[in-house]
Design an enzyme around this catalytic site. Sequence first.
Site, PDB file in Angstrom:
ATOM      1  N   TYR A 205      14.098 -12.994  14.265  1.00 45.56           N
ATOM      2  CA  TYR A 205      13.296 -14.065  14.856  1.00 45.56           C
ATOM      3  C   TYR A 205      12.744 -13.679  16.221  1.00 45.56           C
ATOM      4  CZ  TYR A 205      14.408 -17.165  11.041  1.00 45.56           C
ATOM      5  OH  TYR A 205      14.488 -17.737   9.783  1.00 45.56           O
TER       6      TYR A 205
ATOM      7  N   CYS B 111      22.501 -22.361  24.055  1.00 46.91           N
ATOM      8  CA  CYS B 111      22.267 -23.805  24.047  1.00 46.91           C
ATOM      9  C   CYS B 111      22.347 -24.344  25.470  1.00 46.91           C
ATOM     10  CB  CYS B 111      23.298 -24.497  23.162  1.00 46.91           C
ATOM     11  SG  CYS B 111      23.202 -26.311  23.209  1.00 46.91           S
TER      12      CYS B 111
ATOM     13  N   VAL C 256       5.149 -21.615  11.343  1.00 46.64           N
ATOM     14  CA  VAL C 256       5.978 -21.870  12.521  1.00 46.64           C
ATOM     15  C   VAL C 256       5.479 -21.093  13.736  1.00 46.64           C
ATOM     16  CG1 VAL C 256       7.997 -22.307  11.074  1.00 46.64           C
ATOM     17  CG2 VAL C 256       7.620 -19.993  11.975  1.00 46.64           C
TER      18      VAL C 256
ATOM     19  N   HIS D 184       7.915 -27.289   8.877  1.00 44.10           N
ATOM     20  CA  HIS D 184       9.089 -26.408   8.881  1.00 44.10           C
ATOM     21  C   HIS D 184       9.569 -26.069  10.288  1.00 44.10           C
ATOM     22  CE1 HIS D 184       7.963 -24.877   4.579  1.00 44.10           C
ATOM     23  NE2 HIS D 184       8.568 -26.043   4.565  1.00 44.10           N
TER      24      HIS D 184
ATOM     25  N   ARG E 253       9.547 -11.763  15.578  1.00 49.81           N
ATOM     26  CA  ARG E 253       8.474 -12.684  15.180  1.00 49.81           C
ATOM     27  C   ARG E 253       7.981 -13.498  16.369  1.00 49.81           C
ATOM     28  NH1 ARG E 253      10.503 -16.077  10.191  1.00 49.81           N
ATOM     29  NH2 ARG E 253       8.359 -16.840  10.255  1.00 49.81           N
TER      30      ARG E 253
ATOM     31  N   CYS F 252      25.735 -26.989  25.456  1.00 48.00           N
ATOM     32  CA  CYS F 252      27.130 -26.559  25.337  1.00 48.00           C
ATOM     33  C   CYS F 252      27.345 -25.113  25.747  1.00 48.00           C
ATOM     34  CB  CYS F 252      27.635 -26.786  23.913  1.00 48.00           C
ATOM     35  SG  CYS F 252      26.909 -25.657  22.680  1.00 48.00           S
TER      36      CYS F 252
END
EC number: 2.3.1.286
Length: 263
Positions: free
Chosen positions: A72, A160, A105, A121, A75, A163
């Site tokens: 990812y 994240c 996306v 998506h 991309r 968290c």
Amino acid sequence: MIDQAAWLLAGADALLICAGAGMGVDSGLPDFRGDSGFWEAYPPYARLGLKFVELADPAHFADDPALAWGFYGHRLHLYRDTVPHEGFQLLKRWGAEQRVYTSNVDGQFQRAGFADVAEVHGSIHHLQCVEPCTDDIWECALDVEVDPESMRAVGELPSCRNCGGLARPNILMFGDWSWVPDRSQAQLDDLTAWRRTKKNLVVVEIGAGNAVPTVRRQAELASASSGALIRINPREPDVRHGRGVALPMGALEALVTLARRTA
């Protein structure tokens, strides 16, 4: 067929653009059509024998985060560096009001200046928690370094913001039970409400195949009452029951041709 499509566009009060992966091909983006097409775009994965479906699996973010973010992250760089082709701007000529529905996306429509885009998506340009610890979705403002030989991410991975655990793209993957759909669903709800108010709506479907028919179904649904559907697809242009116009062409070629006929 071109004349019929041009006639529809010239009289449109509103335009719904339904786009699949074929929309980005003329910008140089791969459409991942079949394993051979994916491996041609990504030779390192061919050497490893890894398929697109295998890589687009959320389980890798838990089992092998460097592999997942290598895929990812690459991309993400690709989409950020890609300039939308001329066809995006040509689309803006038709219809006083326009909306976009896409399975892509890549964020190319937003980069081309389209404001109202429903990304069914999700988007690679937004992140969420892997767990997820909350339903929070935020913009991805960082870079992920990827080794071009191994296609694995190196260095620090996105975390994240709530968290501190691992983050992932807010994209619906295969067998994905952790995707947070809130952002996409809000876009889709807004699109549905808008579409119900439009009486002279023309649907232009571009580069959406049958393998994942999400975009085709939306285009057919939106044009069901009028048959005002223009399907642009070089491989699978057929329109069911004659309810629309089939243009067996690539995205840019078709849009340039239509622009000339409607000038």
